[in-house]
Design a protein around this motif. Structure first.
Motif, PDB file in Angstrom:
ATOM      1  N   UNK A  23      14.969  -0.899 -24.183  1.00 52.68           N
ATOM      2  CA  UNK A  23      13.931  -1.391 -23.269  1.00 52.68           C
ATOM      3  C   UNK A  23      12.876  -2.183 -24.037  1.00 52.68           C
ATOM      4  N   UNK A  24      12.467  -1.647 -25.171  1.00 55.81           N
ATOM      5  CA  UNK A  24      11.456  -2.334 -25.978  1.00 55.81           C
ATOM      6  C   UNK A  24      11.966  -3.691 -26.454  1.00 55.81           C
ATOM      7  N   UNK A  25      13.191  -3.734 -26.933  1.00 56.40           N
ATOM      8  CA  UNK A  25      13.755  -4.996 -27.413  1.00 56.40           C
ATOM      9  C   UNK A  25      13.896  -6.006 -26.281  1.00 56.40           C
ATOM     10  N   UNK A  26      14.334  -5.555 -25.114  1.00 51.02           N
ATOM     11  CA  UNK A  26      14.479  -6.462 -23.964  1.00 51.02           C
ATOM     12  C   UNK A  26      13.131  -7.079 -23.594  1.00 51.02           C
ATOM     13  N   UNK A  27      12.091  -6.254 -23.574  1.00 47.17           N
ATOM     14  CA  UNK A  27      10.755  -6.766 -23.252  1.00 47.17           C
ATOM     15  C   UNK A  27      10.316  -7.824 -24.263  1.00 47.17           C
ATOM     16  N   UNK A  28      10.583  -7.574 -25.534  1.00 41.65           N
ATOM     17  CA  UNK A  28      10.208  -8.533 -26.577  1.00 41.65           C
ATOM     18  C   UNK A  28      10.987  -9.842 -26.437  1.00 41.65           C
ATOM     19  N   UNK A  29      12.270  -9.734 -26.131  1.00 44.73           N
ATOM     20  CA  UNK A  29      13.092 -10.934 -25.960  1.00 44.73           C
ATOM     21  C   UNK A  29      12.622 -11.748 -24.762  1.00 44.73           C
ATOM     22  N   UNK A  30      12.373 -11.077 -23.645  1.00 47.68           N
ATOM     23  CA  UNK A  30      11.896 -11.800 -22.466  1.00 47.68           C
ATOM     24  C   UNK A  30      10.538 -12.445 -22.732  1.00 47.68           C
ATOM     25  N   UNK A  31       9.736 -11.792 -23.543  1.00 50.56           N
ATOM     26  CA  UNK A  31       8.400 -12.309 -23.837  1.00 50.56           C
ATOM     27  C   UNK A  31       8.438 -13.641 -24.573  1.00 50.56           C
TER      28      UNK A  31
END
Length: 211
Positions: free
Chosen positions: A78-86
């Motif tokens: 979840x953390x990585x996905x948020x960073x990628x989308x950011x």
């Protein structure tokens, strides 16, 4: 594309996530290089811990996970996905079930099984294709278990550490639940309670467990 949206869980507009990705958002490197850097950051700076399980919505927010020192496979994904989308890279959550074959004594003691479910990984969209990557096992943990850490090169999927360095079977996927554009918390709760009924009584109102 929904895989770029901010959501309650992938709350990348939060200042905590913005600080995490600030250097990647402002530089001129390619999406591939950004994805690799973010993957390595999440993989190694949050230690893997499968023994803390939460049913609380708040604990599955990327900004909440970012403030911890550890995370299970779903939380780190979840953390990585948020960073990628950011940084403008489409990403989504992929869930499955895995069976571990090495160092499973504590796992079997706590869960009554050497299978973990749901197991989380990340689908990332790079160069017009979806790739799988799993940021769960930090390098120090891999050294402890004598297995090579998963490296992501931005061109190939990297989500399975099948064997350790001695050639012994380390882990395998036994079920694939598919991908999700947002965190399917209700599905995850149901899945956990079905697989570990001796731990998670369906009438249990607790939202957090430390096994």
């Amino acid at each position: 594309m929904n895989c770029l949206k901010t959501t309650y869980f992938f709350d990348f507009e939060n200042e905590i996530i913005q600080k995490l990705i600030a250097s990647h958002k402002e530089n001129t490197t390619s999406d591939k290089e950004k994805a690799i850097a973010l993957y390595n950051n999440v993989r190694d700076n949050w230690k893997y811990d499968p023994y803390s399980i939460s049913f609380s919505k708040e604990n599955y927010k990327a900004s909440t996970i970012a403030q911890k020192e550890t995370g299970n496979c779903v939380e780190k994904s979840i953390l990585l996905i948020a960073c990628l989308r950011a940084v403008g890279i489409p990403a989504r959550l992929h869930l499955g079930k895995v069976k571990n074959h090495i160092a499973v004594e504590r796992l079997t003691e706590k869960f009554g099984s050497n299978e973990l479910t749901p197991h989380g990984m990340v689908n990332v969209f790079l160069n017009n294709q979806w790739l799988k990557m799993s940021p769960a096992f930090n390098v120090s943990l891999c050294k402890k278990f004598n297995v090579e850490p998963l490296e992501f090169d931005g061109e190939n999927s990297s989500f399975l550490q099948q064997y350790n360095n001695e050639g012994s079977l380390f882990m395998e996927y036994t079920a694939d639940y598919g991908f999700f554009e947002d965190v399917p918390l209700d599905f995850m709760k149901k899945n956990v309670k079905e697989h570990y009924p001796h731990i998670f009584d369906t009438d249990n109102n607790e939202t957090e467990f430390k096994l």
